[in-house]
Design an enzyme around this catalytic site. Structure first.
Site, PDB file in Angstrom:
ATOM      1  CG  HIS A 197      -2.023  -0.982   1.144  1.00  0.00           C
ATOM      2  ND1 HIS A 197      -2.836  -1.294   2.216  1.00  0.00           N
ATOM      3  CD2 HIS A 197      -2.458  -1.748   0.131  1.00  0.00           C
ATOM      4  CE1 HIS A 197      -3.716  -2.201   1.861  1.00  0.00           C
ATOM      5  NE2 HIS A 197      -3.502  -2.494   0.603  1.00  0.00           N
TER       6      HIS A 197
ATOM      7  CE  LYS B  40      11.619  10.332   5.658  1.00  0.00           C
ATOM      8  NZ  LYS B  40      12.946  10.687   6.077  1.00  0.00           N
TER       9      LYS B  40
END
EC number: 4.2.2.-
Length: 999
Positions: free
Chosen positions: A127, A201
């Site tokens: 996922h 990030k």
């Protein structure tokens, strides 16, 4: 029926559908040999704690993570693709850019590595896809990746300050030269939560850590570009049966994203809905509007659906989706949405016959699209939950609403597909057959698919994802090889839209019509012409429900005229017309016109004809009803009337589970009235009613009403009656009702057994409570708690190297754990386990000698002891010997011996009497345990134990010798090796009083 793994796609055809387009493979490019793929076992919660530590890469959910999700986009003449680097120890996020003009391929490797299922890098998580976008306004690249509903606190806090991963570039980076397309064009995170110097990030997309709560618990990133170049991102918030779609917007001028806005509320029950629900589908920006299509997964586990149910669709007339949301009919809906019924289209579960709880399964093969002219297409699949039942059913459904139509056409003449993309007015199915791509197409608003492309050579692929832009399919594929690093390819397939522009233009007078059953006249003048100068229309053929009616080769293309009144299904309207022996029955019928021009190019137009039924209208007071077993009264007033003026209802018959109860021929059509109390299964409610000898017992019953009118036409209606018996909740069993552990225990994992005593019911969840507080809800068997990914659930400290010590372990005392199992009907059963946490015991200690008795002037005395701890994490600190509560010596490592070598005199010269020798052991927890013995010292020669040596002792000594008694060798005063009369003098010398010696 053969089922293919497919994608459903649409693209423009300028109002006509050509069957002659030459779809071709334009380019094939290998992107890498190192795309990450999970090649190990598909794990579940029973074994996820013990993944393969070797070469194989085990996974949770699915094996695909590269060429998966929102992974391919175009910008100018570039194609951008995201992927994860294989093998198992690499896992880096990767970005590749292909220049379609020069053939140059550029790739950037990011420091971030796939973190794996719930933070375990040994278990792949399918996922955790990478969403990708390029702003057409400022050339910035945006990526959101590697997350599955994480927040600061879940999964043991592994994702604290790292639960959302967003990377973005400086403006213009998308089209930098190959040599400058490098990692340093992406912006580092320098905030207070930065993970280090190489962290690209960002925890939020707004740049404000105060917004981080808005970016928690999100999954499945997907970007869109609006008609004015604005980027939108949508994600799912929350979980499977309590979730929401949220979206945000990128302001390219300010270079800043907004916070997320919900399409629907989650926790809907708290806002007045009867139950919570989640969404399984997509939000898409198509044809200039933000739209949503989904199946609903509700928290109601008592209906016939195992997981999802329904098809729901909505769109927004706001350019960015911030309000003005409507259902498919154009009616306003509540925004954010709470009650999903406001936008429900239809129920796929009605297309199979099962009615039992959890018997219908519609997970997967669902998607939707909208063509440029406004045709809505939705695909879905419904099947029996139990594949092994003898009456197994499986149906693929293509539901579509042609532009201008009022209602959807529901077709089960469909082989199935998995995903839909749109660009214009045609619908395409693109997929893999035998591992090679193929393409089928149909005109928007129809179900007429024709195969137009099939690859016959080249690599064999495992899976792929695609993006369509300007009439080209960018098919991003993973080759089927082996291992956890497999090749990735890009195929660019040209859909040949230019040739479609030459197709004839053909249309019906209206996209849909509604008539009454038995309609007399339907004349259709079909318009057909060629857009190409010099070409002409050679023929127009009419089909009804895919059966050829007639081909007309001259204008006007008129069907259903006075000479052929029956060909459109009409009865006829002139006196010269015989009644049509086969008129179109009530229902929905598809009219299709196929125009062919002088060059052989063809096009299709469709029209929907709705024929309203003349049959009676019949209904129960309600569609379903629940009663308790032993119910006294059930009176049903069935409504029945004719839709046609002049007709009357002749009779209404009631059936229960297919067996006739009674036929009523006069109003009111009342069943179960006071004169016939038992016919609906009731016990009876008046004093004059005898008890029903055959009442309806617990179970589900199908009530059917059949109404017949004066012309013999009939209709049916049904009602489901559920008779509820005594509740039979699930049985919950612990392996042991009481478990005892010591404080600081590292591991306690327990598998709970839960099952329903009723056949056909499933356990939907098991919830664990600790001392009344929620621990976790498990929705997938095996019902295992305290496993390696949840080591603290039973209060343990943790036992693997990756486990941080439990900050809140269970303390000493008695604790109650409650397991609550819920079944598919919503019934709950529970069971308790008692956990007793004992204080860690002190060390075990043993003195190796028994009590000792010695005579004065003894020459040696040694005492030894051994000690051990309660577990291996505790050590012995010391053993100390005390004599008469006075410390002799403390020893810190074995051997633990007093009076031995080097300390031979420490226990000598003890006075006459009994002495307590005590050894005290101390462990590393500062717990102490002691053991003791007695050392008795007697006066040498005091044989009668009166504390003096005198004549009495001498007499006892000589008497013992005469009697042959064995004497202590210490009485061998002359050292000749034996005790005899010659030793008497030695004893005399030890007399306490001198008088004894002289005597």
């Amino acid at each position: 029926m053969k089922c293919l793994k497919t994608l459903l796609v649409s693209t423009t055809l300028l109002g006509a559908f050509s069957l002659n387009a030459e779809v071709t493979l334009e380019q094939q490019i290998k992107i890498t040999d190192e795309g990450l793929h999970f090649d190990g076992r598909n794990l579940d919660f029973s074994n996820v704690g013990s993944p393969d530590t070797g070469e194989k890469y085990d996974y949770f959910f699915g094996p695909n993570i590269s060429a998966h999700g929102d992974a391919v986009k175009t910008y100018k003449h570039y194609v951008f693709m995201t992927w994860y680097k294989g093998g198992k120890n690499e896992r880096n996020v990767m970005l590749s850019r292909y220049n379609t003009l020069s053939g140059e391929l550029s790739t950037i490797e990011f420091p971030h590595r796939h973190t794996g299922f719930r933070g375990d890098p040994l278990v792949g998580e399918s996922h955790n896809t990478i969403g990708l976008a390029v702003s057409p306004i400022n050339g910035t690249i945006h990526m959101v990746f590697d997350m599955h509903a994480y927040d600061d606190n879940n999964h043991g806090g592994k994702f604290k300050d790292d639960f959302f991963r967003y990377s973005y570039s400086v403006p213009g980076a998308a089209e930098l030269p190959h040599s400058e397309f490098t990692l340093d064009k992406f912006v580092k995170d320098t905030s207070e939560v930065s993970q280090g110097d190489d962290d690209y990030k960002h925890l939020t997309m707004t740049g404000d850590l105060g917004d981080k709560g808005n970016f928690a618990r999100l999954t499945y990133p997907k970007f869109f570009t609006t008609v004015d170049g604005t980027l939108l991102l949508y994600m799912r918030l929350g979980g499977n049966n309590n979730g929401a779609y949220v979206f945000n917007r990128y302001d390219a001028e300010a270079e800043k994203w907004s916070t997320f806005t919900p399409f629907n509320e989650n926790n809907q029950k708290s806002k007045g809905n009867p139950y919570n629900w989640g969404l399984y589908g997509n939000m898409k920006y198509i044809n200039g509007k933000l739209r949503v299509g989904f199946q609903q997964r509700s928290s109601d586990n008592t209906d016939k659906y195992k997981y999802q149910n329904g098809v729901f669709y909505a769109y927004s007339d706001h350019p960015d989706g911030f309000g003005d949301w409507k259902n498919h009919k154009g009616e306003p809906m509540t925004w954010p949405l709470i009650n999903s019924d406001e936008i429900k289209v239809f129920e796929p579960g009605d297309y199979i016959s099962h009615t039992e709880a959890n018997s219908v399964y519609i997970v997967g093969s669902f998607d939707w699209t909208v063509t440029e002219k406004g045709d809505i297409h939705i695909i879905s699949k419904v099947r029996s939950t139990d594949r092994n039942r003898p009456d197994y059913e499986e149906v693929y459904i293509h539901s579509y609403k042609p532009a201008g139509a009022d209602e959807f056409i529901i077709s089960t003449d469909f082989t199935g597909a998995s995903e839909i993309y749109t660009s214009g007015d045609n619908v395409y199915i693109v997929g893999l057959e035998g591992g090679r791509p193929y393409v089928e197409k149909a005109q928007g608003g129809t179900n007429n698919f024709v195969r137009v492309y099939k690859a016959t050579d080249g690599p064999v692929f495992d899976h792929g994802t695609l993006y369509i832009k300007d009439g080209k399919v960018y098919y991003y594929l993973m080759e089927r090889t082996s291992g956890n690093a497999m090749p990735l390819y890009l195929q660019i397939i040209d859909l040949d839209l230019e040739s479609d522009a030459n197709a004839p233009l053909v249309s019906f007078p209206s996209p849909s019509l509604t008539v009454e059953q038995g309609f007399e006249k339907l004349s259709l003048n079909i318009s057909a012409e060629s857009p190409v100068e010099g070409r002409f229309i050679q023929s127009v053929s009419l089909y009804i429900n895919d059966e050829l009616v007639r081909t007309d080769d001259s204008m006007p293309y008129l069907f259903g005229h006075g000479s052929k009144p029956h060909e459109t299904g009409a009865m006829g309207w002139l006196d010269t017309h015989e009644p049509n022996p086969s008129p179109l029955p009530a229902g929905t019928h598809i009219f299709k016109a196929v125009a062919v021009d002088s060059e052989g190019d063809s096009a299709i137009a469709t029209m929907v004809l709705n024929v309203n039924s003349n049959a009676p209208i019949v209904s129960f007071p309600q569609e379903s009803l629940e009663v308790d077993e032993g119910f006294e009264k059930l009176s049903l007033n069935i409504s029945a009337e004719s839709a046609v003026e002049g007709r009357s209802i002749e009779s209404v018959s009631l059936y229960i589970n297919g067996e006739l109860v009674r036929t009523d021929t006069s109003l009111p059509y009342l069943f179960g009235h006071a004169s016939k109390p038992h016919e609906t299964g009731a016990m009876g409610w008046l004093d004059t009613h005898s008890t029903n000898p055959s009442p309806l017992t617990a179970g589900t019953y199908e009530f059917t009403a059949v109404a017949i009118d004066s012309e013999g036409e009939e209709s049916t209606a049904s009602m489901q009656l559920v008779v509820k018996g005594e509740p039979q909740p699930p049985a919950v069993t612990w392996p042991n009702s009481t478990v005892t552990v010591y404080e600081g225990y590292e591991k306690l994992a327990i598998t709970i057994d839960a099952e329903s005593p009723v056949e056909g019911r499933d356990i939907q969840s098991v919830t664990l409570y600790r001392n009344g507080e929620l621990v976790r809800v498990d929705t997938r068997p095996v019902w295992n708690f305290g496993h390696s990914f949840a080591p603290y659930e039973f209060g343990a400290m943790g036992w693997l190297d990756r486990h941080e010590p439990n900050p809140s372990p269970l303390g000493v005392g008695t604790h109650t754990f409650t397991a609550v199992a819920k079944d598919s009907t919503g019934l709950e059963g529970e069971s308790d386990m008692t956990l007793i946490v004992l204080s860690l015991p002190g060390p075990s200690i043993t003195i190796n000698e028994s009590d000792v008795s010695l005579l004065t002037e003894y020459q040696n005395l040694a005492i030894t002891a051994d000690a051990s701890t309660a577990n291996d994490d505790i050590t012995i600190v010391s053993l100390a010997l005390y004599l008469n509560e006075q410390l002799v010596r403390e020893i810190y490592e074995p051997p633990f011996e007093w009076g031995g070598e080097n300390y031979s005199d420490e226990l000598l010269d003890l006075p006459v009497g009994t002495h307590l020798a005590k050894v005290v052991a101390t462990d590393s927890n500062n717990n102490q345990t002691e053991a003791s013995m007695f050392v008795t010292i007697e006066l040498l020669g005091d044989l009668n134990k009166d504390s003096v040596v005198d004549n009495k002792d001498i007499r006892l000594f000589t008497a013992a010798l005469r009697n042959g008694e064995e004497m202590n060798i210490r009485y061998d005063f002359n050292d000749d090796g034996v005790v005899n009369n010659r030793d008497t003098r030695g004893l005399v010398h030890r007399c306490t009083y001198s008088r004894c010696g002289s005597n």
